[in-house]
Write a protein that holds these residues in place. Structure first.
Motif, mmCIF file in Angstrom:
data_model
loop_
_atom_site.group_PDB
_atom_site.id
_atom_site.type_symbol
_atom_site.label_atom_id
_atom_site.label_comp_id
_atom_site.label_asym_id
_atom_site.label_seq_id
_atom_site.Cartn_x
_atom_site.Cartn_y
_atom_site.Cartn_z
ATOM 1 N N ARG A 1 41.589 37.833 39.701
ATOM 2 C CA ARG A 1 42.053 38.930 39.161
ATOM 3 C C ARG A 1 41.055 40.060 39.182
ATOM 4 N N ASP B 1 47.993 37.074 36.863
ATOM 5 C CA ASP B 1 48.076 36.616 38.389
ATOM 6 C C ASP B 1 49.471 36.786 39.083
ATOM 7 N N HIS C 1 47.059 42.735 33.530
ATOM 8 C CA HIS C 1 47.733 41.912 34.552
ATOM 9 C C HIS C 1 46.925 40.685 34.496
ATOM 10 N N TYR D 1 50.817 44.967 41.454
ATOM 11 C CA TYR D 1 50.468 44.394 40.295
ATOM 12 C C TYR D 1 51.598 44.215 39.331
#
Length: 336
Positions: free
Chosen positions: A188, A165, A163, A128
């Motif tokens: 997500r 994409d 976070h 991520y």
């Protein structure tokens, strides 16, 4: 470990202003990693045109002819960012060992892609990209974004804070993600459900290189609401609890009115009566609207309509054997 084939998937919607710089930077990243033997020379970038109204597809076609790294996917209509991203991921997984997704606006740090690949080679299936902070955002956007992540967490949704994409996924994680057939996409929330070994890489988010944001406030709110209602039934339960509370209050009010009548007290209040009617009516409409939202999602799911329709493909020869069938005219050679 064999040298992995990497594909960088880039959803594009009206990105003609920023696309030349995006292709230039990603090509440099791919070149550098190939020189280090971190990735295979068959690695590419896949630019997904999500029904753009400007010259985005014409640019992708031109870059494909001139740049051996550039491949393209043209959707027949605007399917939305999440569907366009999914289309690119599902196309890329057929001929890639790992796939990185990144937006075209260059706000995400392209240099971090190398760290993604290093983590992948260490054994992580999902990497991520997480923002260090939100200092570059306006006060309003920072507050709403942080509120959204906290709300999702409180509702029981597993989501990575800060976070979006920008991530790397291995082929086997994408194979498993393909089994998630829901139409209401919120990637997500889906990716953490896969449960494969994962890690995080932190980076500083930049200003948009060129063009305008494709996520105005209206779309951001709709996206957030989709995420909440796609992954949690807590809002429905909240309405149920609220209904019980109002019922309890109505019982108390009824007892109060009966006592007042028995003792001969004057029970006043048109104001309180009207306010009560409006309040309860508003809660009922809110409950009906929320239930309707969930029913609407069920309606979309049961129709099983395709999430996207691919009109054209521009792929590299190394990918043609594994790619789904498409008209021959949509392909071109790799070495140009």
């Amino acid at each position: 470990m064999a040298t992995p084939i990497l594909t960088i998937v880039v959803p594009c919607y009206n990105e003609e202003e920023v696309l030349p710089e995006t292709v230039f930077r990603l090509s440099a990243i791919l070149d550098g990693m190939i020189a280090e033997a971190l990735i295979s020379a068959d690695s590419t970038m896949l630019l997904v045109d999500d029904g753009s109204k400007d010259a985005t597809w014409q640019l992708i076609d031109r870059f494909h002819e001139a740049n051996t790294f550039v491949t393209g996917l043209k959707l027949a209509r605007n399917a939305g960012h999440q569907s366009a991203l999914l289309a690119g991921l599902m196309q890329a997984k057929a001929y890639s060992d790992c796939v990185v997704s990144i937006d075209a606006d260059l706000q995400d740090d392209t240099d971090v892609i190398r760290e993604f690949v290093v983590k992948y080679r260490e054994g992580y299936d999902i990497v991520y990209g997480v923002r260090q902070d939100r200092s570059s955002d306006t006060l309003f956007k920072r507050a709403t974004a942080q509120g959204f992540y906290k709300l999702m967490t409180s509702l029981g949704v597993k989501i990575h804070y800060n976070h979006a994409d920008f991530r790397l996924m291995s082929k086997r994680t994408l194979d498993e993600m393909e089994r998630f057939e829901e139409v209401n996409l919120f990637l997500r929330g889906i990716v953490p459900l896969l449960g494969f070994p994962s890690t995080q890489v932190y980076y500083d988010r930049k200003e948009r290189f060129a063009g305008e944001s494709k996520y105005p406030l209206r779309k951001m709110l709709a996206f957030a609401f989709d995420g909440i209602t796609s992954f949690s039934v807590t809002p429905i339960r909240f309405v149920t609890v609220l209904g019980f509370l109002l019922f309890a209050l109505s019982v108390v009010a009824a007892i109060y009115a009966l006592i007042g009548k028995i003792v001969g007290a004057n029970v006043t209040g048109w104001t309180s009566l009207i306010l009560s009617v409006w309040f309860i009516g508003g809660v009922q409409l809110l409950a009906l609207g929320l239930i309707g939202e969930y029913i609407g999602k069920i309606y979309k799911e049961v129709k099983h309509r395709p999430k996207f329709v691919i009109e054209k493909r521009l792929l590299a020869p190394a990918a043609l054997e594994d790619a789904p069938a498409a008209p021959a005219s949509s392909f071109a050679g790799r070495h140009r």
